[in-house]
Design an enzyme around this catalytic site. Structure first.
Site, PDB file in Angstrom:
ATOM      1  N   LYS A 146       0.860  -1.190   0.000  1.00 58.37           N
ATOM      2  CA  LYS A 146       0.000   0.000   0.000  1.00 58.37           C
ATOM      3  C   LYS A 146       0.894   1.238   0.000  1.00 58.37           C
ATOM      4  O   LYS A 146       1.773   1.358   0.861  1.00 58.37           O
ATOM      5  CB  LYS A 146      -0.895  -0.010   1.249  1.00 58.37           C
ATOM      6  CG  LYS A 146      -1.726   1.265   1.382  1.00 58.37           C
ATOM      7  CD  LYS A 146      -2.595   1.283   2.638  1.00 58.37           C
ATOM      8  CE  LYS A 146      -3.229   2.667   2.798  1.00 58.37           C
ATOM      9  NZ  LYS A 146      -3.941   2.828   4.075  1.00 58.37           N
ATOM     10  N   PRO A 173      -0.363  10.188  -0.718  1.00 57.66           N
ATOM     11  CA  PRO A 173       0.734   9.208  -0.672  1.00 57.66           C
ATOM     12  C   PRO A 173       1.368   9.131   0.719  1.00 57.66           C
ATOM     13  O   PRO A 173       1.220  10.051   1.518  1.00 57.66           O
ATOM     14  CB  PRO A 173       1.747   9.797  -1.666  1.00 57.66           C
ATOM     15  CG  PRO A 173       1.516  11.268  -1.619  1.00 57.66           C
ATOM     16  CD  PRO A 173       0.062  11.484  -1.238  1.00 57.66           C
ATOM     17  N   VAL A 205     -13.612 -15.071  29.565  1.00 56.05           N
ATOM     18  CA  VAL A 205     -13.733 -14.324  30.813  1.00 56.05           C
ATOM     19  C   VAL A 205     -15.172 -14.548  31.265  1.00 56.05           C
ATOM     20  O   VAL A 205     -16.107 -14.113  30.582  1.00 56.05           O
ATOM     21  CB  VAL A 205     -13.511 -12.813  30.583  1.00 56.05           C
ATOM     22  CG1 VAL A 205     -13.825 -12.031  31.850  1.00 56.05           C
ATOM     23  CG2 VAL A 205     -12.095 -12.548  30.126  1.00 56.05           C
ATOM     24  N   LEU A 225      -9.709  -2.174  19.978  1.00 55.43           N
ATOM     25  CA  LEU A 225     -11.081  -1.675  19.911  1.00 55.43           C
ATOM     26  C   LEU A 225     -11.684  -1.448  21.300  1.00 55.43           C
ATOM     27  O   LEU A 225     -12.591  -0.630  21.457  1.00 55.43           O
ATOM     28  CB  LEU A 225     -11.953  -2.647  19.107  1.00 55.43           C
ATOM     29  CG  LEU A 225     -11.545  -2.833  17.630  1.00 55.43           C
ATOM     30  CD1 LEU A 225     -12.371  -3.929  16.980  1.00 55.43           C
ATOM     31  CD2 LEU A 225     -11.674  -1.526  16.852  1.00 55.43           C
TER      32      LEU A 225
END
Ligand code: FAD
Length: 539
Positions: free
Chosen positions: A105, A128, A215, A363
């Site tokens: 990429k 870029p 958990v 997250l």
């Protein structure tokens, strides 16, 4: 996704049940990571390497991963920092590319962001990874701004060679170049699920212990710190430091410790994505070495070329279109029958990501949106900081305040950068118009935009240690979107127009050569998959 209260048992300190690493704890430190997605395994491998746990009997790292609750499985585009991380972990680049279906990429091509398509005309610009060329520290941006608007090259094309290299479907490196280096800055696109497998394999080699289980309950001590985690499969598990990598479920930081979630939704509206795998039109179709980000009426689509298939997704705001409409936009873009997957999220982060003996990474700590691929880079930033600040002795909470300050600053800066993409659009739809409403634009961005009307973004606008994006990233977005910085009255301050013109010509010449010399991206990926990085004649 906000912190949800749930019943968490609180108990006084008491002898815990026998644990396999209890004896080690007496002399050293143990780390328990909950979650085996990209965040969990990247954290485990990085800390194992940084803390050299295989040589330090008093340190241990365990990953507890649920075999039933899957990882999110998206997160296919990355940032150039991933190269340093993989190299630090001792991962072989060719093997990594093969095992994760990776491609290179070189940046992002934005399509239809400035204006909606009209009469066959489409607005497009390139962001870029390469920084603009400069001579003796002199920025080319003012000289580009002083050129004739009608005839000058697009900003990214004028100041780097990367836009033309990527547009010519060329790779950023040649086959004989050493691992993780090449003439142009690059990151990867990859299969996120396979990435977690590669990281898990490396983490285990580096001495990380892997437990499969859940958990069930998080028990707090009387001070509010985590006393232990109870897993139906393994009983009570204790550690000195608990790292929450449980994704949006935020088992420890959210559910057990109730760290408040700071929503960024008033600024960043996107809260849903629908994703799919799409085939290439032909087996030899070019693989783009950039993410294509195409705006639509209420968000944007990502299109990521992996080896074998494309990852495509539609990001949108559920306040502006419904799920069926988003799905229709995706199908229309792909133009083929595909299986789709819906993902809900809320832009935001926890201001306190490290509380007592628990720190959140990935997250569970926060997520803004997929634009500019900041999920994995935030994991890298967090884990590098944990490794540096890790208290080998003394209170494990000692780095918490500094860590929280630095991570919050990073999130806030990224929010500003992401909003810039939306705030400059001239598109007419409600989603886009509301994005330009000053009430939705952070004050800091409004202040910067006001200054940038009279000068380009400069390095003193940002404190680089806290930034994921530098001043030139802002230049690429501003001038790609058609923002005007008026230097007419200060043109005398930029007297070396002749020198700048020479440099612009040199960049054009370099780009001509590079588009000839660098290999075709698809061919290079095929070659690496067959032979690795040995020098071979390309087909
Ligand atoms: P997850 O992948 O969800 O992993 C959570 C782990 O915790 C799993 O292993 C699960 O089994 C475990 N777990 C959960 N609950 C329990 C429990 N009770 N007991 C035991 N284990 C448990 N980032 C980028 O850098 N680039 C991108 O292009 C990009 N695109 C994205 C697009 C979308 C739509 C979204 C939502 C995110 C994107 N991201 C992107 C972010 C990226 O996906 C994440 O940062 C990355 O995958 C890390 O996820 P994670 O490991 O924190 O969570």
């Amino acid at each position: 996704m906000g912190a949800t209260a749930r019943s968490t048992r609180v108990e006084s300190p008491s002898p815990v049940r026998e644990l396999w690493y209890l004896s080690r704890m007496k002399r050293g430190r143990s780390i328990l990571i909950v979650g085996g997605g990209t965040a969990g395994w990247l954290t485990a491998a990085y800390l194992a390497r940084a803390l050299r746990i295989s040589e330090q009997a008093h340190l241990s790292i365990t990953v507890l991963e649920s075999p039933e609750i899957g990882a999110i499985g998206v997160g296919e585009a990355t940032f150039p920092t991933i190269r340093n991380t993989l190299q630090f972990l001792g991962i072989d680049e060719a093997r990594f590319i093969r095992q994760t279906s990776a491609t290179f990429k070189q940046g992002i091509r934005f399509v239809d962001w400035g204006d909606a398509p009209s009469e066959g005309r489409r607005h497009s610009f390139f962001h870029p990874f390469e920084a603009p060329f400069s001579t003796d520290g002199v920025s080319l941006a003012p000289y580009w701004l002083l050129q004739d608007q009608a005839s000058r090259a697009p900003f990214a094309e004028a100041v780097t060679i990367q836009a033309r290299v990527a547009d010519a479907a060329r790779a950023p490196k040649r086959p004989h170049e050493s691992d993780f280096s090449g003439p142009l800055n690059y990151a990867y696109h990859f299969d996120a699920a396979k990435l977690a497998e590669v990281l898990a394999e490396r983490a285990r080699e580096l001495g990380v212990r892997h437990l499969q289980g859940h958990v069930g309950e998080t028990v707090l001590d009387e001070t509010g710190a985590i006393a232990r985690i109870v897993s139906p499969e393994h009983g009570g598990l204790t550690a000195d430091l608990y790292i929450d990598c449980s994704g949006f479920r935020a088992e420890l930081i959210g559910k057990a410790l109730s760290a408040p979630f700071k929503s960024a939704r008033p600024v960043l509206f996107a809260d849903r994505a629908v994703a799919c795998r799409a085939p290439y039109a032909r087996p030899d179709a070019p693989i783009q070495s950039y993410t294509v980000a195409t705006a639509h009426e209420a968000g944007w689509l990502w299109d990521i070329g992996l080896s074998g298939a494309r990852g495509v997704g539609c990001v949108y705001s559920s306040d502006h279109i419904d799920d069926d409409r988003a799905e229709a936009i995706l199908r229309d873009y792909v133009g083929a029958e595909v299986e789709t997957r819906r993902i809900a999220f809320e832009a935001g982060y926890r201001e306190k990501q490290w509380i007592d003996n628990c720190v959140a990474v990935g997250l569970s700590a926060g997520f803004l949106e997929p634009l500019e691929s900041t999920g994995v880079v935030l994991i890298e930033a967090a884990v590098a900081m944990i490794a540096e600040l890790f208290p080998h002795t003394g209170p494990v909470s000692a780095p918490a305040r500094r860590f929280n300050e630095l991570m919050a600053a990073r999130y806030e800066n990224i929010i500003v950068f992401l909003k810039l993409h939306y705030a400059l659009s001239r598109r007419p739809e409600r989603f886009w118009r509301e994005n330009t409403d000053p009430a939705t634009i952070p004050e800091r961005l409004q202040d910067l935009l006001e200054q940038w009307r009279h000068r380009p973004p400069a390095r003193f606008d940002f404190i680089l240690d806290l930034e994921t994006f530098a001043f030139f990233n802002y230049q690429y977005i501003l001038y790609g979107m058609g923002f005007e910085t008026d230097l007419a009255d200060g043109a005398d301050e930029f007297p070396d127009a002749a020198g700048a013109a020479k440099l612009f010509a040199k960049i054009r010449g370099f780009a001509d050569r590079a588009t000839q010399d660098l290999p075709n991206h698809r061919d290079l990926i095929a070659q690496i998959n067959r032979f690795g990085f040995e020098e071979r004649v390309l087909a």
